[in-house]
Enzyme design. Structure first.
Site, PDB file in Angstrom:
ATOM      1  N   HIS A 149       0.819  -1.073  -0.172  1.00  0.00           N
ATOM      2  CA  HIS A 149      -0.054  -0.157   0.023  1.00  0.00           C
ATOM      3  C   HIS A 149       0.909   1.263   0.098  1.00  0.00           C
ATOM      4  O   HIS A 149       0.903   2.176  -0.793  1.00  0.00           O
ATOM      5  CB  HIS A 149      -0.762   0.221   1.095  1.00  0.00           C
ATOM      6  CG  HIS A 149      -1.899   1.109   1.341  1.00  0.00           C
ATOM      7  ND1 HIS A 149      -3.192   1.263   1.093  1.00  0.00           N
ATOM      8  CD2 HIS A 149      -1.357   2.551   1.828  1.00  0.00           C
ATOM      9  CE1 HIS A 149      -3.675   2.304   1.279  1.00  0.00           C
ATOM     10  NE2 HIS A 149      -2.649   3.215   1.831  1.00  0.00           N
ATOM     11  N   GLU A 150       1.645   1.431   0.960  1.00  0.00           N
ATOM     12  CA  GLU A 150       2.568   2.576   1.025  1.00  0.00           C
ATOM     13  C   GLU A 150       3.550   2.731  -0.103  1.00  0.00           C
ATOM     14  O   GLU A 150       3.918   3.675  -0.634  1.00  0.00           O
ATOM     15  CB  GLU A 150       3.395   2.567   2.155  1.00  0.00           C
ATOM     16  CG  GLU A 150       2.622   2.453   3.726  1.00  0.00           C
ATOM     17  CD  GLU A 150       1.515   3.571   3.929  1.00  0.00           C
ATOM     18  OE1 GLU A 150       1.680   4.708   3.174  1.00  0.00           O
ATOM     19  OE2 GLU A 150       0.585   3.215   4.644  1.00  0.00           O
ATOM     20  N   HIS A 182       1.872   4.555  -2.918  1.00  0.00           N
ATOM     21  CA  HIS A 182       2.041   5.807  -2.607  1.00  0.00           C
ATOM     22  C   HIS A 182       3.465   6.415  -3.175  1.00  0.00           C
ATOM     23  O   HIS A 182       3.573   7.466  -3.714  1.00  0.00           O
ATOM     24  CB  HIS A 182       1.902   6.334  -1.312  1.00  0.00           C
ATOM     25  CG  HIS A 182       0.396   6.289  -0.517  1.00  0.00           C
ATOM     26  ND1 HIS A 182      -0.339   6.962  -1.122  1.00  0.00           N
ATOM     27  CD2 HIS A 182      -0.219   5.754   0.437  1.00  0.00           C
ATOM     28  CE1 HIS A 182      -1.755   6.869  -0.446  1.00  0.00           C
ATOM     29  NE2 HIS A 182      -1.465   6.035   0.497  1.00  0.00           N
ATOM     30  N   GLU A 241      -4.830   8.046  -2.548  1.00  0.00           N
ATOM     31  CA  GLU A 241      -5.145   6.477  -2.425  1.00  0.00           C
ATOM     32  C   GLU A 241      -5.641   5.825  -3.466  1.00  0.00           C
ATOM     33  O   GLU A 241      -5.591   4.468  -3.103  1.00  0.00           O
ATOM     34  CB  GLU A 241      -6.187   6.668  -1.545  1.00  0.00           C
ATOM     35  CG  GLU A 241      -5.999   7.405   0.110  1.00  0.00           C
ATOM     36  CD  GLU A 241      -4.948   6.786   0.747  1.00  0.00           C
ATOM     37  OE1 GLU A 241      -4.572   5.414   0.597  1.00  0.00           O
ATOM     38  OE2 GLU A 241      -4.215   7.488   1.694  1.00  0.00           O
TER      39      GLU A 241
END
Lengths: 499, 499
Positions: free
Chosen positions: B264-265, B268, B294
């Site tokens: 997830h990160e 980003h 997101e």
């Protein structure tokens, strides 16, 4: 300007310095520990810009007038405020010698030089580092010439680290150490080397981290105010007394290197942690001259950490963390292993006896950098020659030679002598402390609180509110006599090696 | 002011913002990862002071005039410069609503609130955190009222995250999700749970670190520009494209939590790493609206990371790093284990199907915070009630309840809806991407370069030089239709659970 206005101006100036100083510390520590490699691009720009901001906040007519107003006010201001004004005046006069753009460029060069040195060391690549050294030395020479063109540049810089220090005094100091210690080093060479196999082997990093936690607890380093990171070259950065960073470097094949890095940096950290609350966020926070700072780190590392009583505390910890390696080792074996004296290549790993020779070599190299008697390109060769001459060792590559230390990449010229001076000061502090405190009882009990309390009382709490000379008096190093240091080393190594 | 002067003024303004911004990022990441606990004392002071400095560098007559001059110059300036001036004007207008002292106090409160939240979460202590939440909400309400007293405060804030967004639109969005997904959630509940025993057990942190290195390599996260740290709550901070920080949290009893935090990160991070060089160190660097950001993180986490083809890449890595646990596991078993749908307590650990319900609950709570229809002290009870109502789970303590997320302590109100919006945008991007790129071939080959290249081309490179609405068009989310997201979830979970 009224005195009241002057005091408010000083306060505002210190508030700015504390804020920018904290940002710089954190960016520096972060850059050296966890930041990705390419981050230096942005960091160099940001530090360059922000150091220009701090320059403007510091160097301006209003501050200069405020400081003079305070200094002229005599007894109308308290001693602490007067001391602040004195320290600020010295710093301001130095900054006035370098225009803002020059100062900013220097800050940017420092950031880049740090990254370049790191790579150059890993690759043993002197040529990559030399252009940066060239720039940094040139900057410092320009600075020294503007400050006092009548004196050799290196003297100007030594004096900046410790008021009154100069090449001649240090030449006498190192010459005494060399003449007195060389016979001991040679005598030790003829003796059979102690068995230090227990500190070699395989020590996984996770275990060493646990060892660090235990040893830092023995030292009384508050974990809520102290963080330990990992770098190529260990260092301490005291952001303030609630935020002290130390770093270490792990070698999985030798448990002693990380251990003594942590104890050394822990000594610096205890100093920063012990500065009085009222000095925080002012120009008097943080430790005094580097020699005083190193007296603290080397005190814990050697006088305490390599003492026989400390082995009684250390051995049970080592047995807990690395049971296989230390089950059968005795206190006496550990003491001999941790004090094996042997001329070697790396300063930070050197034993107490040969340590000062590493420093003496750097002193010689720095003199050459600033006298211009050698080109920078000749320095690696001279370095290798001096290691042969002083310690009888052959330098195999620049990584383990002239590129081993981070100091020059950080613009720290004239710093190295502090390590030897500090080591010498520490011995006299220890003898004074022994008159007041049951030092060895505390060490054996595994709780260094009484030791730190004595140093806290005599040194730490004062921060920079006393001059180095005043601190030496406070810590009962009075008069300073390098023969005491030499005597300590001769006694310790005489006993260890049955000389 | 001439246009030339205006352009130079804008440049100087952006240089200051980039430098201070970098310092703030590093101090924030450092404070959350490695700094000792008490460091917040100095950090709060420093950030308060420095944010005041940045305020002065940003909010002044000269900048205001320069920006207006650029906006008035029409075609005499290029589109990028005009966009910079537009973004700067919006920010300036917001900052003008809060005087410098108020702004500084807010920054100091944020720093303290972060530290207090961290402790409060560990201790499940809502009462410790509530006074800080009170201050932050009051600040935001004051801000919203000054910005536009005619609209509800929460609408003003939602609009700030994404132009045109409001409570009514989101109520429709979440209402659709709730009515469409609740039957699926209930149907899944009646089915036997898949066997996910392979992801539970004992996974030492060192192994998980190795897993992260391998997965980050699959994602193409450049290790020279990306660093991974450890925090209570994972986050990403893109300092610039040469310095992106992501963090994770290790649970030794569950390998999937850290793994999907990193993916997830990492999503980003790929966004920040992919912003065009020409936008660096300007107000257009970094990602666009949070929903767009997101959309990237949730794209990698779920659409890629929880897809069946990704299991073909992931399983061999898991077998390498944790051979005992994964030797006998098949791709199909892993796919089912990683997609077990079950109403649960923690948003960041939720499966794709129930995830939006966690966000919907936070949306309801935030509405209450700002409407004043509930006291802050009532919110934990309402939180627990909503979890029961939406997900049928009982919240045992505030640690796993209302204190689980760091966002509010960082002043991020109105952020949560972005997670659900971004998840929905991502599905439409995927369908567009599939028309151009062999997505699943790349995923199976363990090299996400073609996937990232498509997102780079359509989103990443633009930074903030396009508005969120323009980026959605560029990424072919046009028109946005939440039914596509609902359809994707229904299809995926229908197949997984044989509904």
């Amino acid at each position: 300007m009224t005195l009241q206005e002057a005091l408010e101006t000083l306060k505002a100036m210190e508030e700015a310095q504390a804020a920018y100083g904290q940002a710089f510390s954190v960016m520096y520590v972060d850059g050296d520990t966890v930041a990705p490699k390419m981050s230096y691009k942005g960091r160099a720009k940001a530090l360059g810009y922000l150091s220009g901001e701090l320059y403007s906040k510091t160097v301006n007519e209003r501050n200069i007038e405020a400081i003079q107003t305070i200094l002229d006010a005599g007894d109308a201001v308290d001693a602490l405020t007067r001391r602040k004004a004195t320290v600020q005046k010295e710093d301001l006069e130095d900054m006035l010698l370098m225009p803002k753009e020059e100062y900013q460029t220097y800050q940017e060069t420092l950031t880049e030089a740090g990254a370049v040195w790191h790579e150059a060391k890993l690759k043993s690549d002197w040529d990559a580092f030399q252009p940066y050294l060239e720039k940094l030395v040139a900057y410092k020479r320009r600075f020294a010439e503007r400050k006092d063109a009548s004196r050799p540049a290196y003297d100007v810089m030594l004096d900046r680290y410790e008021k009154g220090m100069n090449t001649k005094t240090l030449e006498g100091f190192f010459s005494l150490l060399r003449s007195e210690l060389t016979p001991v080093i040679l005598a030790v060479k003829d003796k059979p080397a102690p068995d230090d196999s227990c500190i070699h082997g395989h020590f996984p990093v996770e275990g060493q981290r646990e060892l660090n936690r235990r040893v830092m607890a023995v030292m009384g380093l508050d974990p809520e105010r102290t963080a330990l990171g990992e770098t190529e070259h260990p260092f301490t950065d005291g952001v303030n007394k609630w935020d002290v960073r130390i770093t270490t470097h792990y070698h999985e094949d030798d448990v002693s290197q990380n251990l003594y890095s942590v104890i050394h940096e822990g000594g610096h950290a205890l100093y920063e942690l012990g500065v009085a609350d009222e000095l925080q966020f002012t120009c008097l926070s943080g430790g005094s001259a580097m020699s005083i700072h190193e007296s603290q780190s080397r005190f814990y590392e050697n006088l305490i950490g390599r003492s026989r009583p400390f082995m009684e505390t250390l051995l049970p910890i080592l047995r807990d963390v690395f049971p296989e390696q230390f089950r059968a080792v005795t206190v006496d074996q550990l003491y001999h292993a941790m004090n094996k004296a042997m001329p070697s290549l790396i300063r930070t790993e050197a034993d107490e006896l040969t340590y000062a020779m590493h420093v003496a070599i750097r002193f010689e190299i720095e003199k050459l950098m600033f006298s211009g008697d050698a080109k920078l390109s000749e320095l690696p060769g001279i370095w290798n020659q001096l290691y042969h001459e002083y310690l009888g060792v052959t330098v195999p590559d620049h990584r383990r030679g002239i590129l081993q230390d981070s100091h020059w990449s950080g613009g720290l010229f004239g710093y190295f002598p502090s390590y030897a001076l500090g080591s010498a000061y520490g011995v006299q502090m220890l003898y004074a402390m022994e008159r007041d405190v049951d030092v060895w009882g505390a060490v054996r009990a595994g709780d260094l609180t009484p030791v730190t309390a004595w140093l806290g009382e005599h040194i730490h709490r004062f921060g920079q509110s006393k001059t180095p000379a005043e601190l030496l008096v406070s810590a009962e190093v009075n008069p300073f006599d390098p023969h005491v240091y030499v005597g300590y080393l001769k006694k310790k190594y005489g006993e260890l090696y049955g000389l």
